[in-house]
Design a protein around this motif. Sequence first.
Motif, PDB file in Angstrom:
ATOM      1  N   LEU A  74      38.550  45.952  53.839  1.00 37.24           N
ATOM      2  CA  LEU A  74      37.389  46.627  52.856  1.00 37.24           C
ATOM      3  C   LEU A  74      37.316  48.162  53.044  1.00 37.24           C
ATOM      4  O   LEU A  74      37.165  48.586  51.828  1.00 37.24           O
ATOM      5  CB  LEU A  74      35.909  45.792  52.964  1.00 37.24           C
ATOM      6  CG  LEU A  74      35.957  44.498  52.470  1.00 37.24           C
ATOM      7  CD1 LEU A  74      34.513  44.068  52.466  1.00 37.24           C
ATOM      8  CD2 LEU A  74      36.458  44.250  51.121  1.00 37.24           C
ATOM      9  N   ASP A  75      37.465  48.400  54.004  1.00 35.06           N
ATOM     10  CA  ASP A  75      37.653  49.788  54.321  1.00 35.06           C
ATOM     11  C   ASP A  75      38.751  50.477  53.589  1.00 35.06           C
ATOM     12  O   ASP A  75      38.569  51.646  52.904  1.00 35.06           O
ATOM     13  CB  ASP A  75      37.505  50.413  55.843  1.00 35.06           C
ATOM     14  CG  ASP A  75      36.218  49.936  56.776  1.00 35.06           C
ATOM     15  OD1 ASP A  75      35.247  49.766  55.981  1.00 35.06           O
ATOM     16  OD2 ASP A  75      36.319  49.948  57.939  1.00 35.06           O
ATOM     17  N   ARG A  76      39.798  49.931  53.814  1.00 36.79           N
ATOM     18  CA  ARG A  76      41.134  50.451  53.150  1.00 36.79           C
ATOM     19  C   ARG A  76      41.070  50.612  51.661  1.00 36.79           C
ATOM     20  O   ARG A  76      41.400  51.271  51.069  1.00 36.79           O
ATOM     21  CB  ARG A  76      42.256  49.625  53.504  1.00 36.79           C
ATOM     22  CG  ARG A  76      42.757  49.721  54.984  1.00 36.79           C
ATOM     23  CD  ARG A  76      43.907  48.904  55.410  1.00 36.79           C
ATOM     24  NE  ARG A  76      44.886  48.804  54.465  1.00 36.79           N
ATOM     25  CZ  ARG A  76      46.146  48.059  54.873  1.00 36.79           C
ATOM     26  NH1 ARG A  76      46.014  47.181  55.689  1.00 36.79           N
ATOM     27  NH2 ARG A  76      47.011  47.898  54.217  1.00 36.79           N
ATOM     28  N   LEU A  77      40.323  49.527  51.191  1.00 34.91           N
ATOM     29  CA  LEU A  77      40.096  49.298  49.576  1.00 34.91           C
ATOM     30  C   LEU A  77      39.071  50.160  49.241  1.00 34.91           C
ATOM     31  O   LEU A  77      39.216  51.021  48.054  1.00 34.91           O
ATOM     32  CB  LEU A  77      39.969  47.839  49.449  1.00 34.91           C
ATOM     33  CG  LEU A  77      40.868  46.873  49.541  1.00 34.91           C
ATOM     34  CD1 LEU A  77      40.483  45.367  49.263  1.00 34.91           C
ATOM     35  CD2 LEU A  77      42.133  47.078  48.853  1.00 34.91           C
ATOM     36  N   GLU A  78      38.168  50.394  49.838  1.00 35.04           N
ATOM     37  CA  GLU A  78      37.063  51.201  49.546  1.00 35.04           C
ATOM     38  C   GLU A  78      37.777  52.671  49.267  1.00 35.04           C
ATOM     39  O   GLU A  78      37.283  53.546  48.288  1.00 35.04           O
ATOM     40  CB  GLU A  78      35.728  51.449  50.404  1.00 35.04           C
ATOM     41  CG  GLU A  78      34.824  52.292  50.118  1.00 35.04           C
ATOM     42  CD  GLU A  78      33.319  52.350  51.013  1.00 35.04           C
ATOM     43  OE1 GLU A  78      32.588  52.601  50.624  1.00 35.04           O
ATOM     44  OE2 GLU A  78      33.488  51.421  51.879  1.00 35.04           O
ATOM     45  N   ALA A  79      38.348  53.147  50.268  1.00 33.44           N
ATOM     46  CA  ALA A  79      38.858  54.524  50.375  1.00 33.44           C
ATOM     47  C   ALA A  79      39.502  54.760  49.015  1.00 33.44           C
ATOM     48  O   ALA A  79      39.591  55.916  48.385  1.00 33.44           O
ATOM     49  CB  ALA A  79      39.645  54.559  51.555  1.00 33.44           C
ATOM     50  N   LEU A  80      40.283  53.768  48.499  1.00 33.44           N
ATOM     51  CA  LEU A  80      40.947  53.968  47.235  1.00 33.44           C
ATOM     52  C   LEU A  80      40.135  53.940  46.067  1.00 33.44           C
ATOM     53  O   LEU A  80      40.316  54.658  45.072  1.00 33.44           O
ATOM     54  CB  LEU A  80      42.109  52.804  47.189  1.00 33.44           C
ATOM     55  CG  LEU A  80      43.192  52.748  47.874  1.00 33.44           C
ATOM     56  CD1 LEU A  80      44.161  51.551  47.824  1.00 33.44           C
ATOM     57  CD2 LEU A  80      44.265  53.916  47.226  1.00 33.44           C
ATOM     58  N   LEU A  81      38.959  53.401  46.128  1.00 29.06           N
ATOM     59  CA  LEU A  81      38.214  53.206  44.970  1.00 29.06           C
ATOM     60  C   LEU A  81      37.077  54.401  44.786  1.00 29.06           C
ATOM     61  O   LEU A  81      36.839  54.738  43.739  1.00 29.06           O
ATOM     62  CB  LEU A  81      37.417  52.080  44.966  1.00 29.06           C
ATOM     63  CG  LEU A  81      38.068  50.699  44.841  1.00 29.06           C
ATOM     64  CD1 LEU A  81      37.067  49.325  44.833  1.00 29.06           C
ATOM     65  CD2 LEU A  81      38.828  50.508  43.357  1.00 29.06           C
TER      66      LEU A  81
END
Length: 87
Positions: A74-81
């Motif tokens: 989720l950290d990786r995906l949050e960084a993109l969003l």
Amino acid sequence: MAERTIRIGSAHGLHARPAKLFTQEVSAVGVPVTIAKGDGAAVNAASILAVIALGIDHGDEVTLTTESADTGVLDRLEALLVADHDA
């Protein structure tokens, strides 16, 4: 299972380019992830058509859910969003 609510940072929301980057990253993490806009139904976050169909705009809140207990996903995906891909 992990869940996180995130506010969209791209100035024009999750249109084609940021949605493509996001769905590619979801595919790369290798675990099922869903995304939901507000109180709406969750869709497969690896599907660019499903993500674009949600009509996610700048500032909208989305909820990501994954079966993985690894919050790094989720950290990786949050960084993109949260990033503004329109700047």
